[in-house]
Design a protein around this motif. Structure first.
Motif, mmCIF file in Angstrom:
data_model
loop_
_atom_site.group_PDB
_atom_site.id
_atom_site.type_symbol
_atom_site.label_atom_id
_atom_site.label_comp_id
_atom_site.label_asym_id
_atom_site.label_seq_id
_atom_site.Cartn_x
_atom_site.Cartn_y
_atom_site.Cartn_z
ATOM 1 N N ILE A 142 0.966 1.271 -9.418
ATOM 2 C CA ILE A 142 -0.312 1.917 -9.110
ATOM 3 C C ILE A 142 -0.358 3.257 -9.835
ATOM 4 O O ILE A 142 0.666 3.936 -9.983
ATOM 5 N N SER A 143 -1.529 3.639 -10.323
ATOM 6 C CA SER A 143 -1.775 4.990 -10.835
ATOM 7 C C SER A 143 -2.534 5.736 -9.754
ATOM 8 O O SER A 143 -3.572 5.255 -9.265
ATOM 9 N N ILE A 144 -2.069 6.914 -9.403
ATOM 10 C CA ILE A 144 -2.594 7.589 -8.225
ATOM 11 C C ILE A 144 -2.429 9.094 -8.362
ATOM 12 O O ILE A 144 -1.511 9.570 -9.039
ATOM 13 N N THR A 145 -3.371 9.832 -7.775
ATOM 14 C CA THR A 145 -3.284 11.290 -7.766
ATOM 15 C C THR A 145 -2.552 11.735 -6.508
ATOM 16 O O THR A 145 -2.925 11.356 -5.385
ATOM 17 N N LEU A 146 -1.510 12.522 -6.719
ATOM 18 C CA LEU A 146 -0.667 12.951 -5.604
ATOM 19 C C LEU A 146 -0.739 14.453 -5.393
ATOM 20 O O LEU A 146 -0.857 15.228 -6.346
ATOM 21 N N LYS A 147 -0.666 14.852 -4.156
ATOM 22 C CA LYS A 147 -0.512 16.262 -3.806
ATOM 23 C C LYS A 147 0.958 16.650 -3.985
ATOM 24 O O LYS A 147 1.851 15.796 -3.946
ATOM 25 N N ALA A 148 1.204 17.923 -4.154
ATOM 26 C CA ALA A 148 2.578 18.393 -4.347
ATOM 27 C C ALA A 148 3.306 18.527 -3.005
ATOM 28 O O ALA A 148 2.711 18.919 -2.000
ATOM 29 N N ARG A 208 0.832 -1.203 0.000
ATOM 30 C CA ARG A 208 0.000 0.000 0.000
ATOM 31 C C ARG A 208 0.867 1.253 0.000
ATOM 32 O O ARG A 208 1.982 1.263 0.553
ATOM 33 N N VAL A 209 0.308 2.319 -0.612
ATOM 34 C CA VAL A 209 0.941 3.631 -0.574
ATOM 35 C C VAL A 209 0.283 4.413 0.553
ATOM 36 O O VAL A 209 -0.931 4.601 0.572
ATOM 37 N N VAL A 210 1.095 4.865 1.518
ATOM 38 C CA VAL A 210 0.578 5.525 2.713
ATOM 39 C C VAL A 210 1.247 6.884 2.859
ATOM 40 O O VAL A 210 2.428 7.042 2.548
ATOM 41 N N GLY A 211 0.492 7.889 3.332
ATOM 42 C CA GLY A 211 1.092 9.190 3.584
ATOM 43 C C GLY A 211 0.077 10.302 3.592
ATOM 44 O O GLY A 211 -1.136 10.074 3.601
ATOM 45 N N ASP A 212 0.588 11.552 3.570
ATOM 46 C CA ASP A 212 -0.299 12.715 3.498
ATOM 47 C C ASP A 212 -0.266 13.356 2.121
ATOM 48 O O ASP A 212 -0.782 14.448 1.913
ATOM 49 N N GLY A 213 0.354 12.634 1.148
ATOM 50 C CA GLY A 213 0.472 13.181 -0.203
ATOM 51 C C GLY A 213 -0.489 12.555 -1.192
ATOM 52 O O GLY A 213 -0.338 12.732 -2.410
ATOM 53 N N ILE A 214 -1.518 11.792 -0.717
ATOM 54 C CA ILE A 214 -2.452 11.103 -1.605
ATOM 55 C C ILE A 214 -3.743 11.914 -1.695
ATOM 56 O O ILE A 214 -4.391 12.206 -0.687
ATOM 57 N N PRO A 224 -5.220 1.202 6.614
ATOM 58 C CA PRO A 224 -6.451 0.522 6.195
ATOM 59 C C PRO A 224 -7.189 1.209 5.048
ATOM 60 O O PRO A 224 -7.844 0.552 4.241
ATOM 61 N N THR A 225 -7.092 2.558 4.956
ATOM 62 C CA THR A 225 -7.804 3.274 3.889
ATOM 63 C C THR A 225 -6.887 3.636 2.725
ATOM 64 O O THR A 225 -7.334 4.256 1.754
ATOM 65 N N SER A 226 -5.625 3.272 2.807
ATOM 66 C CA SER A 226 -4.668 3.647 1.760
ATOM 67 C C SER A 226 -4.788 2.705 0.573
ATOM 68 O O SER A 226 -5.112 1.522 0.722
ATOM 69 N N PRO A 227 -4.534 3.192 -0.663
ATOM 70 C CA PRO A 227 -4.717 2.377 -1.873
ATOM 71 C C PRO A 227 -3.669 1.284 -1.999
ATOM 72 O O PRO A 227 -2.513 1.453 -1.635
ATOM 73 N N GLN A 248 -7.012 11.370 -2.866
ATOM 74 C CA GLN A 248 -7.982 10.375 -3.310
ATOM 75 C C GLN A 248 -9.076 10.257 -2.254
ATOM 76 O O GLN A 248 -8.794 10.214 -1.058
ATOM 77 N N ALA A 249 -10.320 10.228 -2.709
ATOM 78 C CA ALA A 249 -11.466 10.177 -1.800
ATOM 79 C C ALA A 249 -11.386 8.948 -0.909
ATOM 80 O O ALA A 249 -11.072 7.849 -1.369
ATOM 81 N N GLY A 250 -11.683 9.136 0.348
ATOM 82 C CA GLY A 250 -11.729 8.036 1.307
ATOM 83 C C GLY A 250 -10.388 7.632 1.873
ATOM 84 O O GLY A 250 -10.329 6.722 2.708
ATOM 85 N N VAL A 251 -9.319 8.279 1.421
ATOM 86 C CA VAL A 251 -7.985 7.946 1.918
ATOM 87 C C VAL A 251 -7.597 8.947 3.008
ATOM 88 O O VAL A 251 -7.542 10.155 2.763
#
Length: 600
Positions: free
Chosen positions: A530-536, A498-504, A515-518, A506-509
């Motif tokens: 994984i394809s994912i939308t990231l914050k800068a 899983r990708v975990v952090g404060d840079g994701i 547990p809620t990380s993609p 994505q709704a519900g993460v």
């Protein structure tokens, strides 16, 4: 006549006047200061002009000096005398002194005289001459008089330490090499000498009379030296006692004054049961600086080879799995110096420790390098590790292992791989496409196993690993030889990443919430995507589970935000990965085999 009478009467009148004045002054009279006679220079003499004491005279008076009274006008009990001693002809520029009060004589014991002579730098057991004189004065140093100068022939003597050993017999083992074994202690050498005495423990084979002793530095003013079992073993081996044998080693203490006088203590004997020590081998070469392995051609910073611990090749055969750039050249050094270094010999596959040629590789790649310092053979081949066994899809079939079931070459002596274990039947890790032939030769296959669990030490050609009987059957296995003293393996579930952090973005993460990380998708050969939308400009990391405590990866690239480049990863703890400087949708690839991650 009348004229004479007048003169007489005038004189009487003057006397009468002075008498009258004295009577008045006596009412407040102060006594005049006393007037002392000047003293005289004392005459110095000695009980003998040739003094050659021995150690037996240490506490006996060996020379007595006496002198005449300088006759100061004061109580002689407080007269001050300074006896000065220096090398003949030095004009007392480096005098040694002894102060005496109220006496007309003083003596020097053997050690008193010896300390003075050593402080003058005199050679032991060699007759030399000194000048002696006396300076007298009042107690406040006033009115100083100098005596005559005596010349004496003197000989300093040996005054060694007495050495003792706590144990006269020791039994040593490799397992206890770091434990205390024996303590040597000694008395002061050159007792009374005011300068620094530096001590060194020497040893040699029994009966060799210290013709070529080996030294163990101790230091100045230290009166004890403890040795571990490993250090005592080294004294045995260096004295010609082979590992695993019993022999006797002699020890003595060397003491040296600041001015170079040397003396040796008595000899003590220790009977030693020795063991076969560890010999360490290193790989200095032209590749070091470019690959992060220290300085080029520098044994002190070169990577260490793994010792093959099997009977018959222990302390003989060594190997390493390492990446080398194209054209790399290297040698194998015994210890971290060039004292003994192995290179290519005249015959193919042979090595020599006497000015041999450089080993080399043509192409860049991960290599397994093996040398045997006893048979003088070497082997260089592809460095790899893979899964084999009944509990793997390849079965007990080494030719089918590579490349499909190969592990990743993460770093020097480090492999990481993910494998699915579909059934029972046991399994191993293997570094070649053929089974070991039992030769224990440099070119043989090495397989690894152990019946013990995660974190256990591996054995070359050891027992099988235990079967994976619980879910998940896909597991991460790490072959870790970075500690060359303990090659081991680690295993952890690889069912998810899983990708975990404060840079994701994505709704519900939730931030930092496994547990809620993609989840990433496993595509084989240790690769997750994984394809994912990231914050800068935020943080992420990878966790192999849905809760903290699972295996995870952090950044090993210095938190680079570059896009489209591979960044090194690590699992031992580190910084988080930084998201790109621009927010957006990205594809993240995590490759456990190569220990890299990429954001595209």
């Amino acid at each position: 006549m009348k004229h004479i009478l007048k003169i007489f009467l005038a004189a009487v009148t003057v006397v009468g006047l002075f008498t009258a004045c004295n009577k008045i002054d006596n009412l407040k009279k102060v006594d005049a200061l006393p007037v002392y006679q000047l003293g005289v220079s004392p005459v110095l003499s000695a009980s003998g002009t040739t003094v050659a004491p021995t150690l037996a005279d240490s506490n006996k008076a060996v020379v007595t000096f006496s002198w005449t009274n300088p006759r100061y006008a004061q109580d002689s009990a407080v007269y001050k005398y300074i006896l000065e001693i220096d090398s003949t002809g030095k004009n007392f520029a480096n005098e040694n002194t002894k102060t005496v009060v109220g006496l007309l004589t003083t003596s020097l014991t053997g050690r008193d005289l010896n300390a003075i002579l050593l402080n003058l730098g005199f050679k032991l057991n060699t007759a030399q001459s000194i000048d002696v004189r006396l300076i007298s004065s009042y107690s406040n140093n006033n009115e100083r008089y100098m005596s005559n100068v005596l010349k004496l022939t003197v000989t300093p003597f040996m005054d060694p330490s007495t050495l003792v050993t706590a144990n006269t017999s020791v039994t040593l083992t490799l397992a206890n090499a770091a434990l205390a074994s024996n303590t040597f202690s000694w008395t002061n050498a050159f007792t009374g000498y005011p300068g620094i005495v530096t001590y060194t423990l020497q040893y040699d084979s029994a009966g060799k009379n210290f013709v070529a002793p080996i030294e163990i530095a101790v230091g100045p003013s230290i009166l004890t030296k403890g040795l571990t079992q490993g250090e005592m073993n080294a004294t045995a081996l260096n004295s010609g006692i082979p590992g695993g044998n019993t022999g006797k080693v002699e020890y003595r203490l060397k003491a040296v004054t600041a001015l170079g006088a040397i003396v040796f203590s008595n000899v003590v004997n220790v009977t030693i049961q020795s063991y076969v020590p560890i010999v360490r081998m290193y790989l200095p070469g032209s590749y070091q600086a470019s690959t992060g392995n220290g300085n080029d051609w520098d044994p002190p910073t070169a990577p260490e080879l793994i010792r093959d611990l099997r009977a018959g090749v222990f302390n003989d055969m060594y190997y390493i799995y390492i990446y080398l750039p194209a054209g790399a050249q290297f040698k194998v050094s015994e210890g971290r110096s060039w004292n003994i270094a192995y290179g290519t010999g005249a015959a193919p596959g042979s090595i020599t420790s006497n000015n041999g040629g450089n080993f080399s590789v043509t192409n860049a790649g991960f290599y397994r390098i093996t040398v045997n310092r006893t048979t003088l053979k070497y082997d260089i081949r592809e460095g790899r590790m893979g899964f084999v066994g009944g509990a793997t899809a390849v079965g007990w079939n080494p030719p089918g292992v590579f490349p499909t079931y190969a592990m990743g070459t993460a770093a020097t002596n480090l492999f990481v791989g993910i494998n699915t274990f579909p059934s029972n039947g046991g399994w191993k890790l293997i570094d070649n496409n053929a089974w070991d032939n039992g030769s224990k030769a440099v070119d043989e296959t090495r397989s690894y196993g152990t019946p013990n669990g995660d974190g256990s030490t591996l054995e070359v050609n050891g027992a099988n690993f235990a079967d994976i009987t619980t879910s998940p059957v896909r597991n991460r296995v790490i072959w870790d030889g970075r500690d060359v003293n303990n090659v081991k393996y680690f295993m952890s579930p690889a069912a998810e990443m899983r990708v975990v952090g404060d840079g994701i973005n994505q709704a519900g993460v939730n931030d930092w919430d496994p547990p809620t990380s993609p989840q990433m998708t496993y595509t084989g050969n240790g690769v997750w995507t994984i394809s994912i939308t990231l914050k800068a400009n935020k943080d992420i990391k990878f966790v192999a589970g849905n809760a903290w405590g699972a295996f995870d990866y952090e950044d090993n690239s210095g938190q680079s935000q570059a896009v489209g480049t591979n960044k090194k990863i690590k699992w031992e703890g580190g910084d988080n990965f930084k998201t790109p400087a621009t927010a957006g949708t990205y594809t993240i690839t995590l490759n456990e085999n190569t220990q890299t991650m990429r954001i595209n």
